[in-house]
Design an enzyme around this catalytic site. Sequence first.
Site, PDB file in Angstrom:
ATOM      1  N   ALA A   1       0.247  -1.564  -0.215  1.00 33.08           N
ATOM      2  CA  ALA A   1      -0.210   0.163   0.219  1.00 33.08           C
ATOM      3  C   ALA A   1       0.835   1.186   0.239  1.00 33.08           C
ATOM      4  O   ALA A   1       1.913   1.318   0.664  1.00 33.08           O
ATOM      5  CB  ALA A   1      -0.970   0.177   1.044  1.00 33.08           C
ATOM      6  N   TYR A   2       0.423   2.231  -0.803  1.00 33.37           N
ATOM      7  CA  TYR A   2       1.097   3.558  -1.258  1.00 33.37           C
ATOM      8  C   TYR A   2       0.410   4.736   0.582  1.00 33.37           C
ATOM      9  O   TYR A   2      -0.626   4.535   0.725  1.00 33.37           O
ATOM     10  CB  TYR A   2       0.898   4.331  -1.708  1.00 33.37           C
ATOM     11  CG  TYR A   2       1.638   5.772  -1.979  1.00 33.37           C
ATOM     12  CD1 TYR A   2       2.958   5.496  -2.174  1.00 33.37           C
ATOM     13  CD2 TYR A   2       0.454   6.867  -1.787  1.00 33.37           C
ATOM     14  CE1 TYR A   2       3.287   6.440  -1.803  1.00 33.37           C
ATOM     15  CE2 TYR A   2       1.277   8.113  -1.470  1.00 33.37           C
ATOM     16  CZ  TYR A   2       2.301   8.333  -2.077  1.00 33.37           C
ATOM     17  OH  TYR A   2       3.366   9.597  -1.888  1.00 33.37           O
ATOM     18  N   LEU A   3       2.095   4.960   1.806  1.00 22.45           N
ATOM     19  CA  LEU A   3       1.383   5.374   2.417  1.00 22.45           C
ATOM     20  C   LEU A   3       1.903   7.230   2.082  1.00 22.45           C
ATOM     21  O   LEU A   3       2.898   7.284   2.219  1.00 22.45           O
ATOM     22  CB  LEU A   3       2.486   5.249   3.759  1.00 22.45           C
ATOM     23  CG  LEU A   3       2.259   4.041   3.803  1.00 22.45           C
ATOM     24  CD1 LEU A   3       2.909   3.403   5.264  1.00 22.45           C
ATOM     25  CD2 LEU A   3       0.896   3.461   4.773  1.00 22.45           C
TER      26      LEU A   3
ATOM     27  N   ASP B   1      17.312  -3.772  10.923  1.00 19.17           N
ATOM     28  CA  ASP B   1      18.239  -3.138   9.319  1.00 19.17           C
ATOM     29  C   ASP B   1      18.506  -1.382   9.417  1.00 19.17           C
ATOM     30  O   ASP B   1      16.884  -0.686   8.482  1.00 19.17           O
ATOM     31  CB  ASP B   1      17.912  -3.695   8.019  1.00 19.17           C
ATOM     32  CG  ASP B   1      19.729  -3.150   6.788  1.00 19.17           C
ATOM     33  OD1 ASP B   1      20.524  -2.398   7.153  1.00 19.17           O
ATOM     34  OD2 ASP B   1      19.092  -3.032   5.149  1.00 19.17           O
TER      35      ASP B   1
END
Length: 262
Positions: A79-81, A172
């Site tokens: 999903a694009y935030l 990371d």
Amino acid sequence: MDPLALLRKAGLEAEGPALPLHGGDISRVWRVGRFVVKTAQDPPPGLFRAEARGLQALAERGVRVPRVHWVGEEGLVLAYLEPGPEDWEGLARTLAALHRRREGSYLAEPGFLGTFPLPGREGGEWTAFFYERCVLPLLEATWDRLQGLGPKVEALYQRPLPAEGPAPLHGDLWHGNVYFAREGPALLDPSFFVGERGVDLAMMRLFGGFPRRFWEVYGELYPVPEEVERALPRYQVYYLLAHVHFFGQGYLGALWRAISAS
């Protein structure tokens, strides 16, 4: 793979053109409407599935991450935030809450740091767990490029590392894997495992980018003991070996400084 072709394979409808986004050194990343599509040239088997598992693990522990819509060997659809304002205090609260959680034991599924494969491991004493699961594979891969530093790296883990208790880690956590979404701070591209929080703190300190206010709030919420602070260079050796592996001997100076500070 073409991002629109990957969306079709996933059974998802493209809602606009494919717009390139910054994808770091490993993946190619596009925004396609409400989706983010990640692919890579000849990715190692399991790379994107490991990322999806890590995102799910963080989400289950209360961390904001992009939702996984589809994952396969060829890539990942997230999903694009929508972007939002920087909120370092909110990020500090998120990470302090994550690191305060206690898991049953140290645990790592087979995964990756970047594209470097790491084995699975479960349980046992922390120093042996960290050395054998994280450090040793990279040490063996880089030994011939370390200009004699290999035995010095080995010696670092003959002394025990401090153990506060098994905690979920991003794994990371450099500043490029922090994203300030409209709804609040989010984390991207994890190398998730259950270990000691010093691993995340070490990566955050290694390349900077986290402002003083972040550290003030984090320290108020979850103070860092002196023995954990002293251990950070030994955790940084793990990440610096990875940089020698991926980017070459230009990182040997930083590796030597971390060894000397340990």
